[in-house]
Motif scaffolding. Structure first.
Motif, PDB file in Angstrom:
ATOM      1  N   GLU A 141      -4.961   2.712   6.017  1.00 30.86           N
ATOM      2  CA  GLU A 141      -4.012   3.807   5.804  1.00 30.86           C
ATOM      3  C   GLU A 141      -2.866   3.427   4.859  1.00 30.86           C
ATOM      4  O   GLU A 141      -2.154   4.319   4.365  1.00 30.86           O
ATOM      5  CB  GLU A 141      -3.440   4.295   7.135  1.00 30.86           C
ATOM      6  CG  GLU A 141      -2.824   3.205   7.996  1.00 30.86           C
ATOM      7  CD  GLU A 141      -3.814   2.596   8.990  1.00 30.86           C
ATOM      8  OE1 GLU A 141      -4.971   2.363   8.586  1.00 30.86           O
ATOM      9  OE2 GLU A 141      -3.420   2.385  10.154  1.00 30.86           O
ATOM     10  N   ASP A 142      -2.681   2.131   4.591  1.00 33.63           N
ATOM     11  CA  ASP A 142      -1.621   1.683   3.679  1.00 33.63           C
ATOM     12  C   ASP A 142      -2.177   1.190   2.343  1.00 33.63           C
ATOM     13  O   ASP A 142      -1.405   0.952   1.403  1.00 33.63           O
ATOM     14  CB  ASP A 142      -0.822   0.535   4.313  1.00 33.63           C
ATOM     15  CG  ASP A 142      -0.078   0.975   5.565  1.00 33.63           C
ATOM     16  OD1 ASP A 142       0.156   2.183   5.717  1.00 33.63           O
ATOM     17  OD2 ASP A 142       0.245   0.090   6.394  1.00 33.63           O
ATOM     18  N   ARG A 143      -3.486   1.039   2.255  1.00 34.96           N
ATOM     19  CA  ARG A 143      -4.093   0.358   1.105  1.00 34.96           C
ATOM     20  C   ARG A 143      -3.853   1.105  -0.209  1.00 34.96           C
ATOM     21  O   ARG A 143      -3.435   0.503  -1.216  1.00 34.96           O
ATOM     22  CB  ARG A 143      -5.588   0.193   1.363  1.00 34.96           C
ATOM     23  CG  ARG A 143      -6.294  -0.763   0.421  1.00 34.96           C
ATOM     24  CD  ARG A 143      -7.715  -0.975   0.895  1.00 34.96           C
ATOM     25  NE  ARG A 143      -7.735  -1.637   2.210  1.00 34.96           N
ATOM     26  CZ  ARG A 143      -8.745  -1.542   3.056  1.00 34.96           C
ATOM     27  NH1 ARG A 143      -9.819  -0.819   2.751  1.00 34.96           N
ATOM     28  NH2 ARG A 143      -8.697  -2.181   4.225  1.00 34.96           N
ATOM     29  N   GLU A 144      -4.124   2.396  -0.220  1.00 34.47           N
ATOM     30  CA  GLU A 144      -3.970   3.166  -1.463  1.00 34.47           C
ATOM     31  C   GLU A 144      -2.519   3.193  -1.928  1.00 34.47           C
ATOM     32  O   GLU A 144      -2.224   3.075  -3.121  1.00 34.47           O
ATOM     33  CB  GLU A 144      -4.495   4.586  -1.252  1.00 34.47           C
ATOM     34  CG  GLU A 144      -4.475   5.433  -2.522  1.00 34.47           C
ATOM     35  CD  GLU A 144      -5.093   6.802  -2.312  1.00 34.47           C
ATOM     36  OE1 GLU A 144      -4.907   7.677  -3.190  1.00 34.47           O
ATOM     37  OE2 GLU A 144      -5.767   6.998  -1.275  1.00 34.47           O
ATOM     38  N   ARG A 145      -1.598   3.312  -0.981  1.00 31.65           N
ATOM     39  CA  ARG A 145      -0.169   3.344  -1.317  1.00 31.65           C
ATOM     40  C   ARG A 145       0.279   2.020  -1.917  1.00 31.65           C
ATOM     41  O   ARG A 145       1.021   2.002  -2.920  1.00 31.65           O
ATOM     42  CB  ARG A 145       0.629   3.661  -0.051  1.00 31.65           C
ATOM     43  CG  ARG A 145       2.128   3.760  -0.230  1.00 31.65           C
ATOM     44  CD  ARG A 145       2.765   4.373   1.015  1.00 31.65           C
ATOM     45  NE  ARG A 145       2.395   3.638   2.229  1.00 31.65           N
ATOM     46  CZ  ARG A 145       3.093   2.607   2.709  1.00 31.65           C
ATOM     47  NH1 ARG A 145       4.181   2.193   2.073  1.00 31.65           N
ATOM     48  NH2 ARG A 145       2.716   2.006   3.827  1.00 31.65           N
ATOM     49  N   LEU A 146      -0.171   0.908  -1.340  1.00 33.08           N
ATOM     50  CA  LEU A 146       0.199  -0.399  -1.881  1.00 33.08           C
ATOM     51  C   LEU A 146      -0.421  -0.608  -3.254  1.00 33.08           C
ATOM     52  O   LEU A 146       0.243  -1.100  -4.183  1.00 33.08           O
ATOM     53  CB  LEU A 146      -0.246  -1.504  -0.924  1.00 33.08           C
ATOM     54  CG  LEU A 146       0.019  -2.942  -1.392  1.00 33.08           C
ATOM     55  CD1 LEU A 146       1.507  -3.172  -1.618  1.00 33.08           C
ATOM     56  CD2 LEU A 146      -0.537  -3.950  -0.381  1.00 33.08           C
ATOM     57  N   ALA A 147      -1.686  -0.242  -3.420  1.00 38.30           N
ATOM     58  CA  ALA A 147      -2.361  -0.414  -4.713  1.00 38.30           C
ATOM     59  C   ALA A 147      -1.644   0.366  -5.806  1.00 38.30           C
ATOM     60  O   ALA A 147      -1.425  -0.128  -6.914  1.00 38.30           O
ATOM     61  CB  ALA A 147      -3.818   0.023  -4.600  1.00 38.30           C
TER      62      ALA A 147
ATOM     63  N   PHE B 151       4.167  -2.502   4.571  1.00 39.78           N
ATOM     64  CA  PHE B 151       2.764  -2.150   4.821  1.00 39.78           C
ATOM     65  C   PHE B 151       2.230  -3.044   5.933  1.00 39.78           C
ATOM     66  O   PHE B 151       2.873  -3.996   6.353  1.00 39.78           O
ATOM     67  CB  PHE B 151       1.924  -2.330   3.548  1.00 39.78           C
ATOM     68  CG  PHE B 151       1.924  -3.729   3.005  1.00 39.78           C
ATOM     69  CD1 PHE B 151       0.931  -4.636   3.356  1.00 39.78           C
ATOM     70  CD2 PHE B 151       2.939  -4.161   2.163  1.00 39.78           C
ATOM     71  CE1 PHE B 151       0.942  -5.933   2.877  1.00 39.78           C
ATOM     72  CE2 PHE B 151       2.964  -5.453   1.666  1.00 39.78           C
ATOM     73  CZ  PHE B 151       1.956  -6.342   2.022  1.00 39.78           C
ATOM     74  N   ARG B 152       1.028  -2.722   6.398  1.00 37.14           N
ATOM     75  CA  ARG B 152       0.403  -3.488   7.470  1.00 37.14           C
ATOM     76  C   ARG B 152      -0.823  -4.222   6.953  1.00 37.14           C
ATOM     77  O   ARG B 152      -1.572  -3.700   6.136  1.00 37.14           O
ATOM     78  CB  ARG B 152      -0.012  -2.546   8.607  1.00 37.14           C
ATOM     79  CG  ARG B 152       1.130  -1.981   9.413  1.00 37.14           C
ATOM     80  CD  ARG B 152       0.722  -0.724  10.149  1.00 37.14           C
ATOM     81  NE  ARG B 152       0.541   0.385   9.213  1.00 37.14           N
ATOM     82  CZ  ARG B 152       0.258   1.640   9.580  1.00 37.14           C
ATOM     83  NH1 ARG B 152       0.109   1.927  10.866  1.00 37.14           N
ATOM     84  NH2 ARG B 152       0.125   2.593   8.683  1.00 37.14           N
TER      85      ARG B 152
ATOM     86  N   ALA C 162      -6.026 -15.417  -5.512  1.00 35.72           N
ATOM     87  CA  ALA C 162      -6.800 -14.271  -5.032  1.00 35.72           C
ATOM     88  C   ALA C 162      -6.652 -13.107  -5.993  1.00 35.72           C
ATOM     89  O   ALA C 162      -5.605 -12.933  -6.635  1.00 35.72           O
ATOM     90  CB  ALA C 162      -6.334 -13.854  -3.639  1.00 35.72           C
ATOM     91  N   SER C 163      -7.691 -12.299  -6.084  1.00 34.33           N
ATOM     92  CA  SER C 163      -7.649 -11.093  -6.900  1.00 34.33           C
ATOM     93  C   SER C 163      -6.898  -9.999  -6.151  1.00 34.33           C
ATOM     94  O   SER C 163      -6.682 -10.086  -4.929  1.00 34.33           O
ATOM     95  CB  SER C 163      -9.065 -10.624  -7.218  1.00 34.33           C
ATOM     96  OG  SER C 163      -9.720 -10.197  -6.034  1.00 34.33           O
ATOM     97  N   VAL C 164      -6.517  -8.952  -6.867  1.00 38.21           N
ATOM     98  CA  VAL C 164      -5.851  -7.817  -6.233  1.00 38.21           C
ATOM     99  C   VAL C 164      -6.761  -7.201  -5.178  1.00 38.21           C
ATOM    100  O   VAL C 164      -6.314  -6.857  -4.076  1.00 38.21           O
ATOM    101  CB  VAL C 164      -5.465  -6.764  -7.293  1.00 38.21           C
ATOM    102  CG1 VAL C 164      -4.880  -5.519  -6.618  1.00 38.21           C
ATOM    103  CG2 VAL C 164      -4.459  -7.345  -8.276  1.00 38.21           C
ATOM    104  N   ASN C 165      -8.051  -7.087  -5.496  1.00 38.22           N
ATOM    105  CA  ASN C 165      -8.988  -6.483  -4.533  1.00 38.22           C
ATOM    106  C   ASN C 165      -9.089  -7.303  -3.251  1.00 38.22           C
ATOM    107  O   ASN C 165      -9.195  -6.748  -2.157  1.00 38.22           O
ATOM    108  CB  ASN C 165     -10.365  -6.329  -5.177  1.00 38.22           C
ATOM    109  CG  ASN C 165     -10.390  -5.224  -6.211  1.00 38.22           C
ATOM    110  OD1 ASN C 165      -9.560  -4.316  -6.189  1.00 38.22           O
ATOM    111  ND2 ASN C 165     -11.324  -5.295  -7.134  1.00 38.22           N
ATOM    112  N   ALA C 166      -9.065  -8.632  -3.383  1.00 37.11           N
ATOM    113  CA  ALA C 166      -9.147  -9.482  -2.190  1.00 37.11           C
ATOM    114  C   ALA C 166      -7.916  -9.296  -1.308  1.00 37.11           C
ATOM    115  O   ALA C 166      -8.014  -9.286  -0.074  1.00 37.11           O
ATOM    116  CB  ALA C 166      -9.294 -10.943  -2.597  1.00 37.11           C
ATOM    117  N   LEU C 167      -6.751  -9.136  -1.917  1.00 36.66           N
ATOM    118  CA  LEU C 167      -5.531  -8.917  -1.143  1.00 36.66           C
ATOM    119  C   LEU C 167      -5.540  -7.538  -0.485  1.00 36.66           C
ATOM    120  O   LEU C 167      -5.182  -7.391   0.689  1.00 36.66           O
ATOM    121  CB  LEU C 167      -4.306  -9.062  -2.046  1.00 36.66           C
ATOM    122  CG  LEU C 167      -4.052 -10.468  -2.612  1.00 36.66           C
ATOM    123  CD1 LEU C 167      -2.930 -10.435  -3.629  1.00 36.66           C
ATOM    124  CD2 LEU C 167      -3.739 -11.454  -1.499  1.00 36.66           C
ATOM    125  N   LEU C 168      -5.973  -6.520  -1.237  1.00 31.61           N
ATOM    126  CA  LEU C 168      -5.995  -5.165  -0.688  1.00 31.61           C
ATOM    127  C   LEU C 168      -6.983  -5.038   0.466  1.00 31.61           C
ATOM    128  O   LEU C 168      -6.785  -4.223   1.374  1.00 31.61           O
ATOM    129  CB  LEU C 168      -6.343  -4.164  -1.781  1.00 31.61           C
ATOM    130  CG  LEU C 168      -5.264  -3.920  -2.835  1.00 31.61           C
ATOM    131  CD1 LEU C 168      -5.792  -3.011  -3.936  1.00 31.61           C
ATOM    132  CD2 LEU C 168      -4.013  -3.311  -2.205  1.00 31.61           C
TER     133      LEU C 168
END
Length: 267
Positions: free
Chosen positions: A214-220, A237-238, A202-208
């Motif tokens: 609310e957690d997506r930007e922090r994890l990225a 993260f959730r 999977a690509s990073v975008n698919a995982l994100l």
């Protein structure tokens, strides 16, 4: 100029001798430059052939124009067989279509790529390799195909498969990625955690996309920092796979190259 001058202009003997000596010196210099260029090319070629990695280049159409001697030593084949698109004949039948599609798609988009596949040895057995390529430019700054390496990862692959079997018993998600970190390889448990029914890549975008907004930007940002700097990752993260939130903790680390640059990202 040149020979005509000698016929129509009244040169002294010394001036004529000086001109001839200049031409002879220029000829010697040209021959020396050609000799030095051949010596440099032979030196580079010897270094390439001595490398444990297999090196390759392609043209703008994605056709292979060069494979280092290591490739031919491993496959037991010839340039006539493997240049162009013939190299794909050595890839395991189960990996061939996927490998060709990823390679040609990256070539069309002028993007770096990295993929794993099984490559047939001259004795008919297969070993796992990672193939990574980058676009290259000509001296004039124009697109000039790709350059890349093929590196044996059989030992690493075996260890990863063993770890995946152990992790299945504990519901532990496992990933690994190689530079340039555009695709992540997942075990079955991690695919389930992210709501990816079946895919093991999977690509990073698919995982994100499976992460709570609310957690997506922090994890990225954390993942980007890790793969750029080589710093470890430890983050909670959730995910929202299947419509239900689930808390996960990601612990990852980078393997660094000899110059300190991140080459692997596992966790």
């Amino acid at each position: 100029a040149g020979a005509d001058d000698y016929l129509v202009k009244p040169f002294s003997a010394n001036e004529l001798l000086a001109r001839v000596q200049t031409q002879v010196a220029m000829g010697r210099e040209r021959r020396q430059m050609e000799h030095d260029a051949r010596a440099r090319e032979a030196h580079v070629r010897a270094l390439v052939d001595a490398s444990p990695a297999m090196l390759w280049t392609t043209d703008n159409d994605g056709r292979c124009t060069y494979l280092s001697q290591r490739w031919y030593d491993y496959t037991g084949r010839t340039p006539e067989q493997d240049l162009g698109m013939g190299w794909l004949d050595n890839v395991h039948p189960e990996d061939m279509a996927r490998s060709g599609e990823i390679f040609l798609a990256a070539n069309a988009a002028r993007q770096p790529f990295s993929l794993d596949y099984r490559l047939r040895r001259h004795d008919g057995s297969y070993r796992w390799f990672i193939d990574a390529g980058m676009p290259r430019l000509s001296a004039a700054g124009e697109p000039d195909g790709y350059v890349g390496t093929v590196i044996d990862i059989q030992v690493r692959k075996t260890l990863q498969e063993r770890f995946e079997r152990v992790s299945e018993a504990g519901d532990i998600g496992v990933w690994y990625a190689d530079a340039p970190f555009t695709e992540f390889q997942l075990n079955a448990e991690m695919a389930v955690h992210f709501g990816l029914d079946g895919p093991r890549q999977a690509s990073v975008n698919a995982l994100l996309a499976a992460v709570a907004p609310e957690d997506r930007e922090r994890l990225a940002a954390s993942v980007e920092h890790t793969v750029r700097s080589g710093a470890p990752l430890d983050l909670e993260f959730r995910t929202v796979a299947g419509g239900a939130q689930r808390w996960l903790r990601a612990i990852g680390w980078c393997g660094l190259g000899k110059h300190g640059q991140p080459e692997r990202f596992d966790g």
